[in-house]
Design a protein around this motif. Structure first.
Motif, PDB file in Angstrom:
ATOM      1  N   PHE A 122      15.317  10.309  80.147  1.00 37.01           N
ATOM      2  CA  PHE A 122      16.595   9.695  79.079  1.00 37.01           C
ATOM      3  C   PHE A 122      16.096   8.978  77.984  1.00 37.01           C
ATOM      4  CE2 PHE A 122      19.785   6.631  78.225  1.00 37.01           C
ATOM      5  CZ  PHE A 122      20.810   7.380  77.700  1.00 37.01           C
ATOM      6  N   TYR A 123      15.335   7.791  78.281  1.00 40.43           N
ATOM      7  CA  TYR A 123      14.973   6.801  77.434  1.00 40.43           C
ATOM      8  C   TYR A 123      13.949   7.229  76.363  1.00 40.43           C
ATOM      9  CZ  TYR A 123      17.806   3.190  79.354  1.00 40.43           C
ATOM     10  OH  TYR A 123      19.040   2.451  79.772  1.00 40.43           O
ATOM     11  N   PHE A 124      13.190   8.294  76.735  1.00 43.80           N
ATOM     12  CA  PHE A 124      12.233   8.958  75.687  1.00 43.80           C
ATOM     13  C   PHE A 124      13.038   9.515  74.820  1.00 43.80           C
ATOM     14  CE2 PHE A 124       8.025   9.666  78.192  1.00 43.80           C
ATOM     15  CZ  PHE A 124       8.085   8.306  78.240  1.00 43.80           C
ATOM     16  N   GLU A 125      14.405  10.062  74.884  1.00 47.04           N
ATOM     17  CA  GLU A 125      15.233  10.545  73.921  1.00 47.04           C
ATOM     18  C   GLU A 125      14.584  11.700  73.367  1.00 47.04           C
ATOM     19  OE1 GLU A 125      16.083   7.470  70.523  1.00 47.04           O
ATOM     20  OE2 GLU A 125      16.959   6.228  71.950  1.00 47.04           O
ATOM     21  N   ASP A 126      13.872  12.290  73.851  1.00 48.57           N
ATOM     22  CA  ASP A 126      13.216  13.655  73.378  1.00 48.57           C
ATOM     23  C   ASP A 126      13.807  14.919  74.426  1.00 48.57           C
ATOM     24  OD1 ASP A 126      11.009  13.748  71.376  1.00 48.57           O
ATOM     25  OD2 ASP A 126      10.728  12.152  72.483  1.00 48.57           O
ATOM     26  N   PHE A 127      14.570  14.550  75.385  1.00 49.53           N
ATOM     27  CA  PHE A 127      15.089  15.694  76.312  1.00 49.53           C
ATOM     28  C   PHE A 127      16.457  15.417  76.406  1.00 49.53           C
ATOM     29  CE2 PHE A 127      10.902  14.553  77.229  1.00 49.53           C
ATOM     30  CZ  PHE A 127      10.150  15.817  77.989  1.00 49.53           C
ATOM     31  N   SER A 128      17.090  16.839  76.397  1.00 46.81           N
ATOM     32  CA  SER A 128      18.486  16.904  76.671  1.00 46.81           C
ATOM     33  C   SER A 128      18.928  16.889  78.052  1.00 46.81           C
ATOM     34  CB  SER A 128      19.020  18.073  76.003  1.00 46.81           C
ATOM     35  OG  SER A 128      18.480  19.167  76.963  1.00 46.81           O
ATOM     36  N   TYR A 129      19.958  16.466  78.468  1.00 45.27           N
ATOM     37  CA  TYR A 129      20.477  16.405  79.759  1.00 45.27           C
ATOM     38  C   TYR A 129      20.161  17.566  80.597  1.00 45.27           C
ATOM     39  CZ  TYR A 129      23.211  12.237  78.024  1.00 45.27           C
ATOM     40  OH  TYR A 129      23.455  11.273  77.704  1.00 45.27           O
ATOM     41  N   SER A 145      24.866  11.723  87.360  1.00 37.58           N
ATOM     42  CA  SER A 145      25.199  10.974  88.379  1.00 37.58           C
ATOM     43  C   SER A 145      24.114   9.861  88.564  1.00 37.58           C
ATOM     44  CB  SER A 145      25.801  11.693  89.417  1.00 37.58           C
ATOM     45  OG  SER A 145      25.338  10.954  90.710  1.00 37.58           O
ATOM     46  N   ARG A 146      22.928  10.640  88.709  1.00 35.08           N
ATOM     47  CA  ARG A 146      21.574   9.642  89.132  1.00 35.08           C
ATOM     48  C   ARG A 146      21.481   9.103  87.916  1.00 35.08           C
ATOM     49  NH1 ARG A 146      17.478  14.373  91.765  1.00 35.08           N
ATOM     50  NH2 ARG A 146      18.725  14.670  93.720  1.00 35.08           N
ATOM     51  N   LEU A 147      21.455   9.366  86.535  1.00 31.22           N
ATOM     52  CA  LEU A 147      21.263   8.799  85.410  1.00 31.22           C
ATOM     53  C   LEU A 147      22.320   7.599  85.138  1.00 31.22           C
ATOM     54  CD1 LEU A 147      20.426  10.999  82.542  1.00 31.22           C
ATOM     55  CD2 LEU A 147      19.115   9.125  83.235  1.00 31.22           C
ATOM     56  N   SER A 148      23.337   7.795  85.522  1.00 25.78           N
ATOM     57  CA  SER A 148      24.479   6.767  85.662  1.00 25.78           C
ATOM     58  C   SER A 148      24.294   5.698  86.359  1.00 25.78           C
ATOM     59  CB  SER A 148      25.763   7.489  86.038  1.00 25.78           C
ATOM     60  OG  SER A 148      26.681   6.883  85.539  1.00 25.78           O
ATOM     61  N   ARG A 149      23.756   5.918  87.716  1.00 24.29           N
ATOM     62  CA  ARG A 149      23.487   5.050  88.620  1.00 24.29           C
ATOM     63  C   ARG A 149      22.204   4.258  88.209  1.00 24.29           C
ATOM     64  NH1 ARG A 149      23.852   8.135  94.125  1.00 24.29           N
ATOM     65  NH2 ARG A 149      23.375   6.064  95.034  1.00 24.29           N
TER      66      ARG A 149
ATOM     67  N   ARG B  62      13.392   1.380  73.506  1.00 21.04           N
ATOM     68  CA  ARG B  62      11.996   0.968  72.748  1.00 21.04           C
ATOM     69  C   ARG B  62      10.916   0.460  73.906  1.00 21.04           C
ATOM     70  NH1 ARG B  62      15.377  -0.658  68.311  1.00 21.04           N
ATOM     71  NH2 ARG B  62      15.794  -2.606  69.216  1.00 21.04           N
ATOM     72  N   LEU B  63      11.346  -0.272  74.416  1.00 25.59           N
ATOM     73  CA  LEU B  63      10.467  -0.845  75.402  1.00 25.59           C
ATOM     74  C   LEU B  63       9.709   0.514  76.368  1.00 25.59           C
ATOM     75  CD1 LEU B  63       9.668  -3.707  75.995  1.00 25.59           C
ATOM     76  CD2 LEU B  63      11.503  -3.709  77.960  1.00 25.59           C
ATOM     77  N   CYS B  64      10.449   1.455  76.657  1.00 26.64           N
ATOM     78  CA  CYS B  64      10.147   2.270  77.762  1.00 26.64           C
ATOM     79  C   CYS B  64       9.101   3.190  77.149  1.00 26.64           C
ATOM     80  CB  CYS B  64      11.248   3.069  78.233  1.00 26.64           C
ATOM     81  SG  CYS B  64      10.956   4.146  79.650  1.00 26.64           S
ATOM     82  N   ARG B  65       9.397   3.366  75.745  1.00 28.62           N
ATOM     83  CA  ARG B  65       8.436   4.258  74.767  1.00 28.62           C
ATOM     84  C   ARG B  65       7.169   3.473  74.362  1.00 28.62           C
ATOM     85  NH1 ARG B  65      13.461   5.514  72.744  1.00 28.62           N
ATOM     86  NH2 ARG B  65      13.289   4.495  71.031  1.00 28.62           N
ATOM     87  N   ASP B  66       7.279   2.364  74.653  1.00 30.76           N
ATOM     88  CA  ASP B  66       5.985   1.390  74.135  1.00 30.76           C
ATOM     89  C   ASP B  66       5.002   1.617  74.965  1.00 30.76           C
ATOM     90  OD1 ASP B  66       4.673  -0.253  72.491  1.00 30.76           O
ATOM     91  OD2 ASP B  66       5.501  -1.862  73.137  1.00 30.76           O
ATOM     92  N   VAL B  67       4.332   2.498  75.093  1.00 33.07           N
ATOM     93  CA  VAL B  67       3.221   2.680  76.367  1.00 33.07           C
ATOM     94  C   VAL B  67       1.897   2.942  75.352  1.00 33.07           C
ATOM     95  CG1 VAL B  67       2.121   4.250  77.740  1.00 33.07           C
ATOM     96  CG2 VAL B  67       4.467   3.693  78.075  1.00 33.07           C
TER      97      VAL B  67
END
Ligand SMILES: [Zn+2]
Lengths: 173, 277
Positions: A122-129, A145-149, B62-67
């Motif tokens: 999710f945080y890589f922002e390269d992948f859709s749900y 739900s897992r992401l939310s938690r 940003r922090l997560c991608r910063d590897v």
């Protein structure tokens, strides 16, 4: 260079960076990330004929990395999933504490893999749900739900200084 | 402020936040955005909470991608896959520690260049041999061998068959934790008669021929004995010129198994998993 070698070379060029970063956030170790990334491409080379659609190559590689990681996992060393049940919205502090990548990694290491993997993607922002759900092999609703938690859990820790390195942030499984 | 809202409004807040939390570019089709947006327009608490979470997520992302990436990762991957890479010629392995050496691009040369390269390599091998021989002759009696240096020198020897044999002393035995059916017996002696070099060759189920070498050195002679106690007890390490290796200590000897290929090829040498030629 033959066709397959050229394709493999392209595959490496396109995906090795994100794949290594995923492997690193998944394992928290440079050596393991290195190994998993190599393993993924070597597996891809051996099982090349299984790749029907080259558009699926990225999710295929990520799945190989995750499976290899899960295979080598022996004992759970992270929080039990139930520990995420009681997560509330982050309290009033709005700002991230002064955290670095290593502290973030320590928190990620505390999460069970079924929460850690979707969170990283999710945080890589390269992948859709949908892609994350397919990667995890679970329905979309489950992944949401897992992401939310997991997001709530992580935000709460990253905005509360005493929770970042609190000794009780890691619980027995 | 939220505390003063009636109960049903707090439920609306939760619902609207949950929906808008998921809204990402290109991923809004299935979400009831209109109602949630209407709620947020009239609810400053939700606006503030959503904005706060959005800012937090940006920072966490940003922090997560910063590897940081290992500088030579791509060329090592290509070497592992045995794909020639011009980039590999100038790339240096730096993070694998003492086993690391420069990744060469020798494998991409052809024709007369190749013969020239071969001549240079043979010359270099001869020099290595002379230097090794001289060094062993004048070596002090204490353990002085460095396994990584020996391994690197073995790689540099273009044709291990051309090594002279020294029939002095006990021959280091083949290891037990590796499939040794393909080893050529007896091994070649390395100058100084404390190290031996087995050559091996086998065919994969798909018919690819794998050639490799097994270096054996008495642990007592080593300054740096391997920490692993069995073949592939630790992850394989990628070396120069497309070699992949595993090093371990067993029965008083340190072994380095190296072959041209990747870890999957080394895996074939786990006991009883290869196809004999
Ligand atoms: Zn509201």
């Amino acid at each position: 260079m033959d066709h397959r070698a050229r394709k493999l070379s392209e595959l490496v060029a396109q995906h090795y960076e994100l794949l290594y970063r995923y492997a690193y956030r998944l394992t928290g170790s440079e050596a393991d990330a290195d190994d998993l990334t190599q393993q993924a491409f070597l597996t891809a080379q051996v099982k090349w004929d299984q790749l029907r659609d080259e558009n699926c190559a990225r999710s295929w590689l990520f799945t190989i990395v995750r499976n290899a990681y899960l295979k080598q996992l022996r004992l759970p060393s992270c929080l039990p999933s139930s520990a995420l049940d009681q997560v509330a919205e982050p309290p009033s502090p709005d700002e991230l504490c002064d955290v670095d990548g290593e502290q973030l990694q320590n928190l990620l290491n505390d999460l069970p893999e079924e929460y850690r993997s979707p969170l990283i993607l999710f945080y890589f922002e390269d992948f859709s749900y949908k892609e994350i759900a397919e990667h995890m092999g679970v329905p979309l609703g489950t992944v949401m739900s897992r992401l939310s938690r997991a997001k709530a859990w992580l935000r709460a820790r990253l905005t509360t200084p005493e929770l970042i390195s609190a000794s009780d942030s890691k619980m027995d499984a | 402020m939220n505390e003063r809202l009636p109960q049903h409004n707090r439920a609306d807040c939760r619902a609207a936040r949950r929906v808008l939390e998921w809204a990402r570019p290109g991923e809004t089709e299935a979400l009831p955005l209109a109602a949630s947006n209407r709620h947020v327009e009239s609810c400053p608490d939700c606006r503030a909470a959503l904005e706060r979470n959005r800012q937090l997520d940006l920072k966490i992302g940003r922090l997560c991608r910063d590897v940081p990436l290992p500088a030579d990762l791509q060329s090592r991957l290509l070497a592992a896959l045995q794909i020639p890479s011009d980039a590999a010629a100038t790339d240096r392995v730096s993070k694998d520690g003492p086993m690391s050496v420069e990744v060469a691009a020798a494998s991409v040369k052809h024709g007369p260049q190749n013969r020239l390269w071969l001549r240079h390599s043979v010359l270099a091998a001869a020099c290595v041999f002379v230097v090794l021989g001289a060094w062993f002759v004048i070596r002090p009696p204490r353990p002085t061998l460095n396994l990584d240096e020996l391994t690197a020198q073995v790689i540099e020897l273009v044709d291990p068959q051309a090594l002279p044999e020294f029939a002095v002393g006990d021959v280091p035995p083949p290891p037990r934790s590796m499939d040794t059916r393909f080893l050529r017996i007896p091994p070649k002696r390395l100058p100084g008669d404390s190290a031996a070099l087995y050559c091996f060759r086998f065919k994969t189920p798909r018919g690819r021929i794998i050639e490799g070498r097994l270096l054996a050195v008495p642990v007592a002679q080593l300054k740096n004995a391997p920490t692993s106690s069995s073949f592939l007890g630790r992850p394989a390490v990628y070396l120069a010129q497309g070699f992949c290796s595993s090093q371990w200590a067993e029965g008083g000897y340190a072994y380095v198994c190296l072959l041209k290929g990747g870890e999957s090829d080394l895996n074939r040498l786990l006991p009883a998993s290869s196809v004999a030629m």
